[in-house]
Design a protein around this motif. Structure first.
Motif, PDB file in Angstrom:
ATOM      1  N   ARG A 140       1.070   1.795  -6.849  1.00  0.00           N
ATOM      2  CA  ARG A 140       1.246   1.878  -5.398  1.00  0.00           C
ATOM      3  C   ARG A 140       0.568   0.707  -4.682  1.00  0.00           C
ATOM      4  NH1 ARG A 140      -0.115   8.251  -5.671  1.00  0.00           N
ATOM      5  NH2 ARG A 140       2.019   9.009  -6.088  1.00  0.00           N
ATOM      6  N   SER A 141      -0.613   0.348  -5.149  1.00  0.00           N
ATOM      7  CA  SER A 141      -1.305  -0.792  -4.552  1.00  0.00           C
ATOM      8  C   SER A 141      -0.499  -2.074  -4.723  1.00  0.00           C
ATOM      9  CB  SER A 141      -2.689  -0.943  -5.198  1.00  0.00           C
ATOM     10  OG  SER A 141      -3.350  -2.085  -4.702  1.00  0.00           O
ATOM     11  N   GLU A 144       2.501  -1.982  -2.303  1.00  0.00           N
ATOM     12  CA  GLU A 144       2.146  -2.311  -0.918  1.00  0.00           C
ATOM     13  C   GLU A 144       1.952  -3.817  -0.735  1.00  0.00           C
ATOM     14  OE1 GLU A 144      -1.262  -0.044   0.054  1.00  0.00           O
ATOM     15  OE2 GLU A 144      -0.213   1.893   0.112  1.00  0.00           O
ATOM     16  N   LYS A 145       1.306  -4.447  -1.700  1.00  0.00           N
ATOM     17  CA  LYS A 145       1.114  -5.893  -1.597  1.00  0.00           C
ATOM     18  C   LYS A 145       2.450  -6.622  -1.635  1.00  0.00           C
ATOM     19  CE  LYS A 145      -3.518  -6.010  -3.649  1.00  0.00           C
ATOM     20  NZ  LYS A 145      -4.347  -6.492  -4.783  1.00  0.00           N
ATOM     21  N   GLN A 148       4.123  -6.172   1.799  1.00  0.00           N
ATOM     22  CA  GLN A 148       3.482  -7.036   2.798  1.00  0.00           C
ATOM     23  C   GLN A 148       3.920  -8.492   2.635  1.00  0.00           C
ATOM     24  OE1 GLN A 148      -0.720  -6.408   2.420  1.00  0.00           O
ATOM     25  NE2 GLN A 148      -0.668  -4.309   3.242  1.00  0.00           N
TER      26      GLN A 148
END
Length: 232
Positions: A140-141, A144-145, A148
């Motif tokens: 998930r991290s 998200e990156k 972005q």
């Protein structure tokens, strides 16, 4: 009838054994010399009698050089054989280790896919669940990156398009301003024609005719004396 094959065994009679040793020794040294001369070979021969007496033969090169060469060759061959054996042993051990690692990784992969969980106990299942939760957090991290970064790229593209659009509009506006500020081309208006030579009327009639015609005094091409006559 030919001689049969003599069986080789130790000569028990001491005198006969000494005589045989002397004869065979001389023949052996002779044969060593012959092979060194005929075949251009390096020969080193060492013989010890039962009493410990040394008999030796060597070619033109000294006995020490031949023995040193023999030791070097023998040591190199032993080292090569030893290294091959060690390498083969290490390779077998490495193969066993790699095979065990592959099996462990395959088993762990099947567990992560939810397969073959029957053999796991409660503690192992909890560890597997914890490992999956950690993996989901990392995924998930990373997601998200990535989002972005994609949004930032889209913003930059939109800003570039708006900048190009603004530059294009500015260029059109400047071009329009340049066109409007340039002096307009004067269109020659048709001038009234007066048939002065053929006209026989009075001066009042001429003034009346001139009043009816739209004559622009400032831009007229008539000579001054005619304008004065019309205005009078």
């Amino acid at each position: 009838m030919g001689r049969g094959r003599v069986q080789l065994k130790r000569i028990e009679n001491k005198i006969n054994r000494q005589v045989t040793f002397s004869k065979r020794r001389s023949g052996l040294l002779k044969k060593a010399h012959e092979i060194s001369v005929l075949c251009d070979a390096e020969v080193a021969l060492i013989v010890f009698s039962t009493k410990g007496k040394l008999y030796e033969y060597s070619t033109d090169s000294s006995m020490e050089k031949i023995l040193e060469r023999y030791e070097h060759y023998s040591y190199a061959e032993k080292a090569l054989l030893s290294s091959d054996q060690d390498y083969q042993g290490n390779w077998c051990q490495e193969y066993g280790k790699l095979k065990a690692k592959v099996e462990a990784l395959s088993k762990s992969q099947r567990h992560l896919m939810g397969e073959q969980l029957e053999a796991l106990n409660l503690k192992e299942l909890q560890q597997l669940e914890h490992q999956l939760e950690i993996s989901l957090k990392h995924i998930r991290s990373r997601k998200e990156k990535a989002l972005q970064a994609a949004n930032k790229t889209l913003e930059q593209e939109l800003m570039e398009k708006q900048k190009i659009k603004a530059i294009t509009q500015q260029a059109h506006w400047e071009q329009a301003q340049t066109s409007s500020s340039s002096p307009p081309h004067l269109i020659a208006e048709p001038q009234p024609t007066l048939n002065i030579g053929c006209y026989q009327g009075s001066a009042a009639a001429v003034r009346e005719e001139a009043a009816r015609l739209p004559v622009r005094i400032s831009n007229s091409l008539l000579p001054p004396w005619m304008l004065h006559h019309l205005n009078g």
